[in-house]
Enzyme design. Structure first.
Site, PDB file in Angstrom:
ATOM      1  CG  ASN A  38      -2.063   1.080   1.107  1.00 43.84           C
ATOM      2  OD1 ASN A  38      -2.498   1.610   2.126  1.00 43.84           O
ATOM      3  ND2 ASN A  38      -2.493   1.439  -0.083  1.00 43.84           N
TER       4      ASN A  38
ATOM      5  NE  ARG B 207       1.959  -3.582  -6.893  1.00 43.31           N
ATOM      6  CZ  ARG B 207       2.062  -4.883  -6.670  1.00 43.31           C
ATOM      7  NH1 ARG B 207       1.814  -5.719  -7.667  1.00 43.31           N
ATOM      8  NH2 ARG B 207       2.401  -5.349  -5.490  1.00 43.31           N
TER       9      ARG B 207
HETATM   10  P1  4NP Z   1       3.068  -2.165  -3.525  1.00 41.40           P
HETATM   11  O1  4NP Z   1       4.660  -2.428  -3.630  1.00 41.40           O
HETATM   12  O2  4NP Z   1       2.451  -3.476  -3.129  1.00 41.40           O
HETATM   13  O3  4NP Z   1       2.698  -1.748  -4.919  1.00 41.40           O
HETATM   14  O4  4NP Z   1       2.882  -1.083  -2.497  1.00 41.40           O
HETATM   15  C1  4NP Z   1       5.401  -3.032  -2.626  1.00 41.40           C
HETATM   16  C2  4NP Z   1       5.836  -2.284  -1.564  1.00 41.40           C
HETATM   17  C3  4NP Z   1       6.595  -2.880  -0.582  1.00 41.40           C
HETATM   18  C4  4NP Z   1       6.915  -4.221  -0.684  1.00 41.40           C
HETATM   19  C5  4NP Z   1       6.478  -4.985  -1.761  1.00 41.40           C
HETATM   20  C6  4NP Z   1       5.692  -4.379  -2.745  1.00 41.40           C
HETATM   21  N1  4NP Z   1       7.726  -4.828   0.331  1.00 41.40           N
HETATM   22  O5  4NP Z   1       8.027  -6.031   0.188  1.00 41.40           O
HETATM   23  O6  4NP Z   1       8.082  -4.152   1.298  1.00 41.40           O
END
Ligand code: 4NP
Length: 158
Positions: A10, A13
């Site tokens: 969060n 994307r």
């Molecule tokens: P999101 O991206 O799901 O698009 O916000 C990510 C943000 C952090 C992590 C993985 C995906 N993480 O592993 O910390």
């Protein structure tokens, strides 16, 4: 309608999708609402990733006020549609669903662009700013379709 976007942290994307949709709703004069959340707690309470913020700002979208939060069961009650970015989120949401009606609200965001494909929105987190740019454009194209759907849904309701 109330639209929820779901991703992993969060911070990339789903907050970009939320910011993009909110801007399109404002431009279209629609009163629908949107929010976003994730499934991993690593970034709960954080503002969006700097790269997500930079790319969004380039397109006139300010996502800086968003604060990351986790998906919760009440989201099934509070939202009409729940769009996930990839199969891991679909699986996680389905594990928390209490009924078939809950799952009727859930779909892959890119199914708006490529129906029934269950295609993932690329996770830019491990990549460079170009990946964020590609992801932004995918989200923007999907939200264009979503706004058109909301326009006709709201018109039919009148
Ligand atoms: P999101 O991206 O799901 O698009 O916000 C990510 C943000 C952090 C992590 C993985 C995906 N993480 O592993 O910390």
């Amino acid at each position: 309608m109330k639209i929820l976007f779901v991703c992993t942290g969060n911070i990339c994307r789903s907050p970009m999708a939320e910011g993009i949709l909110r801007n399109k709703l404002t431009l279209a004069g629609l009163g629908d609402e949107t929010d976003s959340c994730g499934f991993e707690s690593f970034h709960t309470g954080d503002h969006p990733d700097k790269r997500a913020h930079t790319v969004s700002r380039k397109y006139g979208i300010d996502i800086s006020a968003h604060v990351a939060r986790l998906f919760r069961k009440q989201d099934f009650d509070n939202f009409d549609r729940i769009y996930v970015m990839d199969s891991s989120h679909y699986y996680n949401v389905s594990r928390m669903a209490r009924s078939e009606d809950d799952m009727k609200k859930v779909d892959y965001l890119l199914n708006l662009l490529y129906p029934l494909s269950d295609m993932p929105v690329e996770d830019p987190w491990y990549h460079d700013i170009q990946a964020f740019e590609r992801t932004y454009l995918q989200l923007d194209a999907a939200c264009d379709i979503l706004v058109e759907e909301l326009k006709s849904y709201n018109k039919d309701k009148l």
